[in-house]
Scaffold this motif. Sequence first.
Motif, PDB file in Angstrom:
ATOM      1  N   ILE A   1       0.858  -1.185   0.000  1.00 27.75           N
ATOM      2  CA  ILE A   1       0.000   0.000   0.000  1.00 27.75           C
ATOM      3  C   ILE A   1       0.897   1.239   0.000  1.00 27.75           C
ATOM      4  CG2 ILE A   1      -1.700   1.347   1.313  1.00 27.75           C
ATOM      5  CD1 ILE A   1      -3.037  -1.168   0.505  1.00 27.75           C
TER       6      ILE A   1
ATOM      7  N   ASP B   1       1.297   4.727   1.121  1.00 31.12           N
ATOM      8  CA  ASP B   1       0.672   5.465   2.220  1.00 31.12           C
ATOM      9  C   ASP B   1       1.689   6.449   2.779  1.00 31.12           C
ATOM     10  OD1 ASP B   1      -0.232   6.234   4.818  1.00 31.12           O
ATOM     11  OD2 ASP B   1      -1.406   4.402   4.994  1.00 31.12           O
TER      12      ASP B   1
ATOM     13  N   GLY C   1       3.675   5.244   5.590  1.00 34.32           N
ATOM     14  CA  GLY C   1       4.372   3.972   5.432  1.00 34.32           C
ATOM     15  C   GLY C   1       5.871   4.100   5.631  1.00 34.32           C
TER      16      GLY C   1
ATOM     17  N   GLU D   1      -8.920   1.303   6.390  1.00 33.58           N
ATOM     18  CA  GLU D   1      -8.115   0.575   7.383  1.00 33.58           C
ATOM     19  C   GLU D   1      -8.106  -0.915   7.063  1.00 33.58           C
ATOM     20  OE1 GLU D   1      -6.021   1.716   9.801  1.00 33.58           O
ATOM     21  OE2 GLU D   1      -6.482   3.658   8.901  1.00 33.58           O
TER      22      GLU D   1
ATOM     23  N   LYS E   1      -5.486  -1.413   4.492  1.00 28.47           N
ATOM     24  CA  LYS E   1      -4.159  -1.249   5.106  1.00 28.47           C
ATOM     25  C   LYS E   1      -3.786  -2.493   5.901  1.00 28.47           C
ATOM     26  CE  LYS E   1      -4.185   3.772   5.528  1.00 28.47           C
ATOM     27  NZ  LYS E   1      -4.132   4.906   6.471  1.00 28.47           N
ATOM     28  N   ASN E   2      -4.763  -3.065   6.592  1.00 25.83           N
ATOM     29  CA  ASN E   2      -4.502  -4.261   7.396  1.00 25.83           C
ATOM     30  C   ASN E   2      -4.229  -5.493   6.545  1.00 25.83           C
ATOM     31  OD1 ASN E   2      -4.780  -2.835   9.798  1.00 25.83           O
ATOM     32  ND2 ASN E   2      -6.963  -3.267   9.952  1.00 25.83           N
TER      33      ASN E   2
ATOM     34  N   LYS F   1       3.498  -1.257   3.902  1.00 23.47           N
ATOM     35  CA  LYS F   1       3.031   0.090   3.574  1.00 23.47           C
ATOM     36  C   LYS F   1       4.277   0.937   3.330  1.00 23.47           C
ATOM     37  CE  LYS F   1      -0.070  -0.237   7.300  1.00 23.47           C
ATOM     38  NZ  LYS F   1       0.223  -1.582   7.446  1.00 23.47           N
TER      39      LYS F   1
END
Length: 155
Positions: free
Chosen positions: A72, A74, A77, A111, A114-115, A120
Amino acid sequence: MINIVTVGQIKEDFYVKAINEYVKRIGRYTKINITEVKEERLPANFSNSDILNVITKEGLKLKQHLKGFVIICDINGEKFDSVKFAKKLKMVEQNFSDTTFVIGGSYGVSEELKNMANLKISFSDFTLPHQLFRVVLVEQIYRALTINNNVTYHK
């Protein structure tokens, strides 16, 4: 294979040309696929719950395209320099047949998404327009592949 799954389309021709050039260069080393999912729109007078709804809907669309090792993009990250990014990409390629990079929409990714990520990464503390970021991402992937293949582009 490298997959890039992103929210929205590239509109400006100069970004399209830059991305296509790097995609062509990447093709010397590996297959690459870019999948665009439709960006959700916010109402005129939106609330935080509207933003959450948009992120959730975009996340469901992105989730359908995740394969292999998921990265991801981010702002919060992990940061890499080009050489460390190349090493990470090489390690991932040795263990997974697919690597999927995810670029969220204007408000990021859910989220839940992201999980689900294996990693990230952040390319900068700056906020970059999504179209420009896509150019930066494909350029850095190409740079990593040249580093891993001892090609002097990266110097």
